[in-house]
Design a protein around this motif. Structure first.
Motif, PDB file in Angstrom:
ATOM      1  N   LEU A 101       0.256  12.571 -10.852  1.00  0.00           N
ATOM      2  CA  LEU A 101       0.575  12.881  -9.455  1.00  0.00           C
ATOM      3  C   LEU A 101       0.273  11.689  -8.550  1.00  0.00           C
ATOM      4  O   LEU A 101       1.068  11.339  -7.674  1.00  0.00           O
ATOM      5  CB  LEU A 101      -0.197  14.118  -8.991  1.00  0.00           C
ATOM      6  N   LEU A 102      -0.884  11.058  -8.780  1.00  0.00           N
ATOM      7  CA  LEU A 102      -1.234   9.887  -7.969  1.00  0.00           C
ATOM      8  C   LEU A 102      -0.306   8.709  -8.248  1.00  0.00           C
ATOM      9  O   LEU A 102       0.115   8.004  -7.326  1.00  0.00           O
ATOM     10  CB  LEU A 102      -2.690   9.489  -8.218  1.00  0.00           C
ATOM     11  N   LEU A 103       0.032   8.494  -9.524  1.00  0.00           N
ATOM     12  CA  LEU A 103       0.971   7.427  -9.867  1.00  0.00           C
ATOM     13  C   LEU A 103       2.337   7.679  -9.232  1.00  0.00           C
ATOM     14  O   LEU A 103       3.002   6.752  -8.774  1.00  0.00           O
ATOM     15  CB  LEU A 103       1.126   7.319 -11.387  1.00  0.00           C
ATOM     16  N   SER A 104       2.740   8.933  -9.193  1.00  0.00           N
ATOM     17  CA  SER A 104       4.031   9.280  -8.604  1.00  0.00           C
ATOM     18  C   SER A 104       4.038   9.009  -7.103  1.00  0.00           C
ATOM     19  O   SER A 104       5.013   8.459  -6.572  1.00  0.00           O
ATOM     20  CB  SER A 104       4.366  10.745  -8.876  1.00  0.00           C
ATOM     21  N   LEU A 105       2.978   9.398  -6.414  1.00  0.00           N
ATOM     22  CA  LEU A 105       2.879   9.109  -4.975  1.00  0.00           C
ATOM     23  C   LEU A 105       2.916   7.610  -4.708  1.00  0.00           C
ATOM     24  O   LEU A 105       3.600   7.139  -3.789  1.00  0.00           O
ATOM     25  CB  LEU A 105       1.605   9.724  -4.395  1.00  0.00           C
ATOM     26  N   LYS A 106       2.164   6.880  -5.513  1.00  0.00           N
ATOM     27  CA  LYS A 106       2.109   5.426  -5.368  1.00  0.00           C
ATOM     28  C   LYS A 106       3.487   4.810  -5.602  1.00  0.00           C
ATOM     29  O   LYS A 106       3.934   3.944  -4.849  1.00  0.00           O
ATOM     30  CB  LYS A 106       1.085   4.877  -6.362  1.00  0.00           C
ATOM     31  N   VAL A 112       9.883   3.358  -1.208  1.00  0.00           N
ATOM     32  CA  VAL A 112      10.307   3.402   0.197  1.00  0.00           C
ATOM     33  C   VAL A 112      10.113   2.031   0.852  1.00  0.00           C
ATOM     34  O   VAL A 112      10.996   1.541   1.568  1.00  0.00           O
ATOM     35  CB  VAL A 112       9.540   4.503   0.978  1.00  0.00           C
ATOM     36  N   LEU A 113       8.983   1.399   0.582  1.00  0.00           N
ATOM     37  CA  LEU A 113       8.749   0.059   1.132  1.00  0.00           C
ATOM     38  C   LEU A 113       9.764  -0.940   0.577  1.00  0.00           C
ATOM     39  O   LEU A 113      10.234  -1.823   1.321  1.00  0.00           O
ATOM     40  CB  LEU A 113       7.320  -0.391   0.826  1.00  0.00           C
ATOM     41  N   ASN A 114      10.124  -0.817  -0.701  1.00  0.00           N
ATOM     42  CA  ASN A 114      11.141  -1.701  -1.280  1.00  0.00           C
ATOM     43  C   ASN A 114      12.500  -1.493  -0.615  1.00  0.00           C
ATOM     44  O   ASN A 114      13.230  -2.456  -0.367  1.00  0.00           O
ATOM     45  CB  ASN A 114      11.269  -1.474  -2.788  1.00  0.00           C
ATOM     46  N   ILE A 115      12.846  -0.244  -0.357  1.00  0.00           N
ATOM     47  CA  ILE A 115      14.120   0.035   0.325  1.00  0.00           C
ATOM     48  C   ILE A 115      14.154  -0.684   1.668  1.00  0.00           C
ATOM     49  O   ILE A 115      15.139  -1.350   2.011  1.00  0.00           O
ATOM     50  CB  ILE A 115      14.324   1.559   0.504  1.00  0.00           C
ATOM     51  N   TYR A 116      13.074  -0.574   2.424  1.00  0.00           N
ATOM     52  CA  TYR A 116      13.040  -1.232   3.735  1.00  0.00           C
ATOM     53  C   TYR A 116      13.015  -2.754   3.608  1.00  0.00           C
ATOM     54  O   TYR A 116      13.704  -3.451   4.351  1.00  0.00           O
ATOM     55  CB  TYR A 116      11.845  -0.742   4.557  1.00  0.00           C
ATOM     56  N   MET A 117      12.236  -3.274   2.663  1.00  0.00           N
ATOM     57  CA  MET A 117      12.126  -4.725   2.535  1.00  0.00           C
ATOM     58  C   MET A 117      13.466  -5.335   2.127  1.00  0.00           C
ATOM     59  O   MET A 117      13.916  -6.319   2.730  1.00  0.00           O
ATOM     60  CB  MET A 117      11.049  -5.110   1.523  1.00  0.00           C
ATOM     61  N   ILE A 172       4.697  -7.218   7.168  1.00  0.00           N
ATOM     62  CA  ILE A 172       3.959  -5.948   7.209  1.00  0.00           C
ATOM     63  C   ILE A 172       4.200  -5.156   5.927  1.00  0.00           C
ATOM     64  O   ILE A 172       3.265  -4.601   5.343  1.00  0.00           O
ATOM     65  CB  ILE A 172       4.371  -5.128   8.462  1.00  0.00           C
ATOM     66  N   ILE A 173       5.454  -5.122   5.482  1.00  0.00           N
ATOM     67  CA  ILE A 173       5.780  -4.378   4.265  1.00  0.00           C
ATOM     68  C   ILE A 173       5.100  -4.985   3.047  1.00  0.00           C
ATOM     69  O   ILE A 173       4.551  -4.270   2.204  1.00  0.00           O
ATOM     70  CB  ILE A 173       7.312  -4.305   4.078  1.00  0.00           C
ATOM     71  N   ILE A 174       5.097  -6.294   2.943  1.00  0.00           N
ATOM     72  CA  ILE A 174       4.425  -6.964   1.814  1.00  0.00           C
ATOM     73  C   ILE A 174       2.934  -6.663   1.844  1.00  0.00           C
ATOM     74  O   ILE A 174       2.321  -6.390   0.805  1.00  0.00           O
ATOM     75  CB  ILE A 174       4.694  -8.487   1.825  1.00  0.00           C
ATOM     76  N   THR A 175       2.333  -6.657   3.021  1.00  0.00           N
ATOM     77  CA  THR A 175       0.914  -6.326   3.150  1.00  0.00           C
ATOM     78  C   THR A 175       0.648  -4.888   2.699  1.00  0.00           C
ATOM     79  O   THR A 175      -0.298  -4.631   1.961  1.00  0.00           O
ATOM     80  CB  THR A 175       0.450  -6.516   4.611  1.00  0.00           C
ATOM     81  N   PHE A 179      -1.561  -3.547  -0.472  1.00  0.00           N
ATOM     82  CA  PHE A 179      -2.606  -2.546  -0.289  1.00  0.00           C
ATOM     83  C   PHE A 179      -2.414  -1.389  -1.268  1.00  0.00           C
ATOM     84  O   PHE A 179      -3.359  -0.931  -1.908  1.00  0.00           O
ATOM     85  CB  PHE A 179      -2.605  -2.039   1.158  1.00  0.00           C
ATOM     86  N   ILE A 180      -1.170  -0.910  -1.408  1.00  0.00           N
ATOM     87  CA  ILE A 180      -0.884   0.190  -2.331  1.00  0.00           C
ATOM     88  C   ILE A 180      -1.159  -0.228  -3.769  1.00  0.00           C
ATOM     89  O   ILE A 180      -1.697   0.533  -4.559  1.00  0.00           O
ATOM     90  CB  ILE A 180       0.568   0.685  -2.141  1.00  0.00           C
ATOM     91  N   ALA A 181      -0.773  -1.470  -4.109  1.00  0.00           N
ATOM     92  CA  ALA A 181      -1.001  -1.956  -5.468  1.00  0.00           C
ATOM     93  C   ALA A 181      -2.493  -2.046  -5.791  1.00  0.00           C
ATOM     94  O   ALA A 181      -2.907  -1.845  -6.933  1.00  0.00           O
ATOM     95  CB  ALA A 181      -0.343  -3.304  -5.647  1.00  0.00           C
ATOM     96  N   ALA A 182      -3.302  -2.317  -4.768  1.00  0.00           N
ATOM     97  CA  ALA A 182      -4.750  -2.444  -4.989  1.00  0.00           C
ATOM     98  C   ALA A 182      -5.434  -1.105  -5.150  1.00  0.00           C
ATOM     99  O   ALA A 182      -6.570  -1.040  -5.621  1.00  0.00           O
ATOM    100  CB  ALA A 182      -5.380  -3.202  -3.828  1.00  0.00           C
ATOM    101  N   LEU A 183      -4.767  -0.008  -4.766  1.00  0.00           N
ATOM    102  CA  LEU A 183      -5.398   1.306  -4.868  1.00  0.00           C
ATOM    103  C   LEU A 183      -5.590   1.687  -6.321  1.00  0.00           C
ATOM    104  O   LEU A 183      -4.884   2.011  -7.077  1.00  0.00           O
ATOM    105  CB  LEU A 183      -4.568   2.364  -4.130  1.00  0.00           C
TER     106      LEU A 183
END
Length: 183
Positions: A101-106, A112-117, A172-175, A179-183
């Motif tokens: 579940l956590l991997l899926s959220l991540k 979504v961030l990739n779509i925007y970037m 901002i998106i890369i940041t 952050f998400i990758a570090a979680l």
């Protein structure tokens, strides 16, 4: 992992990821109230309708947000992780649900961030190559990114014909992705 199962895992991951991206795009397009008469929007609606329409009968929207598409994207991502884990030889009972579940959220947040970037990068390149041209895909990308870039433009207005809002948003998106990758 054999070559056949590795190839099958790649194919399932690619097709599953593309469908999940289409569902997320449908959510984003509805969120920003994009033009649904656009041919690209119509294609996304047709692709996602078979799974999304039955779910909408059970899960209503809230405040203009299509919650059913988020639930569908999340369920598909969880299912995709389970299928990929099983193809790699893990037993279904050995895969902890909270971790999936956590991997899926991540993964969904990253998508979504990739779509925007990538939308911002495509818009920037198109503005250099063919400024002022009309393309249905580019129009949708503008509609997706404009709510955020207009807020940045209020803080940093265009200078000398150069719009730095796209660059600021990409940073901002890369940041956020880091952050998400570090979680």
């Amino acid at each position: 992992m054999s070559a056949l199962s590795s190839s099958l895992a790649f194919l399932i991951q690619a097709l599953g990821g593309l469908y999940i991206m289409a569902v997320l795009l449908r959510f984003i397009l509805q969120l920003v109230r994009a033009d649904f008469y656009n041919p690209v929007s119509q294609a996304i609606v047709k692709i996602t309708a078979p799974l999304l329409n039955p779910l909408r009968k059970v899960i209503p929207g809230v405040g203009g947000m299509d919650i059913a598409s988020l639930v569908l994207a999340f369920a598909l991502q969880v299912g995709l992780f389970y299928v990929l884990f099983m193809l790699k030889g893990f037993a279904l009972a050995g895969i902890p649900l909270p971790a999936v579940l956590l991997l899926s959220l991540k993964e969904l947040a990253t998508e979504v961030l990739n779509i925007y970037m990538f939308s911002l990068i495509i818009i920037a390149i198109a503005s250099w190559v063919a400024p002022g041209s009309y393309n249905p895909g580019l129009m949708l990308l503008h509609q997706i990114t404009e709510p955020m870039s207009s807020r940045i433009r209020k803080i940093i207005p265009p200078m000398g014909g150069l719009d730095f809002s796209l660059m600021v948003l990409v940073l901002i998106i890369i940041t956020l992705k880091n952050f998400i990758a570090a979680l």
